[in-house]
Design an enzyme around this catalytic site. Structure first.
Site, PDB file in Angstrom:
ATOM      1  N   PRO A   1       0.829  -1.216   0.000  1.00 43.69           N
ATOM      2  CA  PRO A   1       0.000   0.000   0.000  1.00 43.69           C
ATOM      3  C   PRO A   1       0.860   1.260   0.000  1.00 43.69           C
ATOM      4  O   PRO A   1       1.899   1.324   0.653  1.00 43.69           O
ATOM      5  CB  PRO A   1      -0.787  -0.131   1.310  1.00 43.69           C
ATOM      6  CG  PRO A   1      -0.790  -1.589   1.613  1.00 43.69           C
ATOM      7  CD  PRO A   1       0.516  -2.104   1.114  1.00 43.69           C
ATOM      8  N   GLU A   2       0.415   2.248  -0.769  1.00 42.43           N
ATOM      9  CA  GLU A   2       1.118   3.529  -0.835  1.00 42.43           C
ATOM     10  C   GLU A   2       0.272   4.571  -0.109  1.00 42.43           C
ATOM     11  O   GLU A   2      -0.709   4.235   0.559  1.00 42.43           O
ATOM     12  CB  GLU A   2       1.387   3.885  -2.293  1.00 42.43           C
ATOM     13  CG  GLU A   2       2.221   2.817  -3.005  1.00 42.43           C
ATOM     14  CD  GLU A   2       2.473   3.115  -4.473  1.00 42.43           C
ATOM     15  OE1 GLU A   2       2.543   4.305  -4.847  1.00 42.43           O
ATOM     16  OE2 GLU A   2       2.592   2.152  -5.259  1.00 42.43           O
TER      17      GLU A   2
END
Length: 283
Positions: free
Chosen positions: A2-3
């Site tokens: 996840p960013e």
């Protein structure tokens, strides 16, 4: 992994469902979940028990729950999920930690299929835990300094995408949003940072902020079931991706087939026409 948009979506959900509640009990159900906490699982649980959760915070890809002046840090790794739901729902085999609250309402579960994520306790870290103080501010934070970033970027001698993935320079950008931002800024991922103009960098920062904002509005990017919101729903920014994961499909801007290149044991996606490669790139 996840960013920023995905982590911000989780942070927002935790703020809505967990902030202002008092922790009644903590169960650690897998030895790796608190592996960075040297005090051991029993002490980890004891320090959080009875604590009041404050406003949930984030820096880049890290988030933390302030608890009575201390902090519970959560890093989602490759597959971590923070899920809120009714306490009597079945316990899935991938739940690594469970937090029950004094009000008897929905509990919080840290689910991590691949066990790369972790939780840690940071004494006195409510404002910014020391363990992540080396992480640079992200472009959506008031603390982010455009001029400082520009100066530091121009001093580098590397490819611009490599620089964007350096969390000590700018946080929150990963493979997906680097490719999308570079496409919007019309910069090739292998372009040398020391050859950029200030106007290029300003355009790139604008692109990063816009793509982050749009992705957050869409709930992030979910390519599989491993990234979900705190309520278990998937994000839908995948539908708006211009180049990432779209090899050989037409560029939304000019129609040229999107190119896929190998990059740091992963891939980079770009438009050969909109983002002409440098003669000698720094890969």
């Amino acid at each position: 992994m996840p960013e920023l948009p995905e982590v911000e979506t989780v942070r927002s959900g935790l703020q809505q469902h967990v902030s202002g509640r008092r922790i009644a009990a903590v169960q650690l159900l897998h030895p790796r979940v608190a592996r960075r906490d040297l005090a051991g699982p029993d002490e980890f649980a004891a320090r959080l028990r009875g604590g009041l959760v404050g406003d949930v915070r984030r820096r880049g890809k890290y988030l933390w729950l302030p608890v009575d002046g201390d902090a519970l840090i959560a890093h989602l790794g490759m597959s971590g999920q923070m899920l809120v739901g009714e306490p009597d729902r079945p316990l899935s085999p991938h739940v690594r930690a469970r937090f029950a609250f004094a009000d008897g309402g929905p509990d919080l579960r840290f689910v991590d299929q691949r066990t790369f994520g972790y939780l840690s306790f940071a004494p006195g870290g409510a404002e910014l835990p020391g363990a992540i103080s080396h992480i640079a501010p992200d472009p959506l934070e008031p603390a982010f300094d455009d001029e400082r970033f520009t100066v530091r970027l121009l001093r580098r001698q590397t490819g611009v995408k490599r620089a964007l993935l350096d969390q000590s320079l700018i946080s929150g950008v990963g493979n997906i949003y680097a490719d999308e931002s570079l496409w919007r800024a019309k910069l090739h991922w292998a372009r040398g940072t020391d050859g950029l103009r200030r106007a290029d960098i300003a355009r790139l920062l604008t692109a990063i902020r816009k793509v982050f904002a749009e992705a957050i509005d869409a709930g992030g990017t979910s390519f599989d079931s491993l990234y979900v919101h705190v309520n278990g729903q998937s994000g839908y920014f995948e539908l708006a991706l211009a180049v990432y994961g779209r090899a050989d499909q037409p560029c939304p801007r000019c129609g040229t087939p999107v190119r896929r290149d190998k990059f740091m044991n992963r891939s980079s996606f770009s438009c050969p026409k909109c983002q002409p490669p440098p003669r000698q790139g720094r890969w």
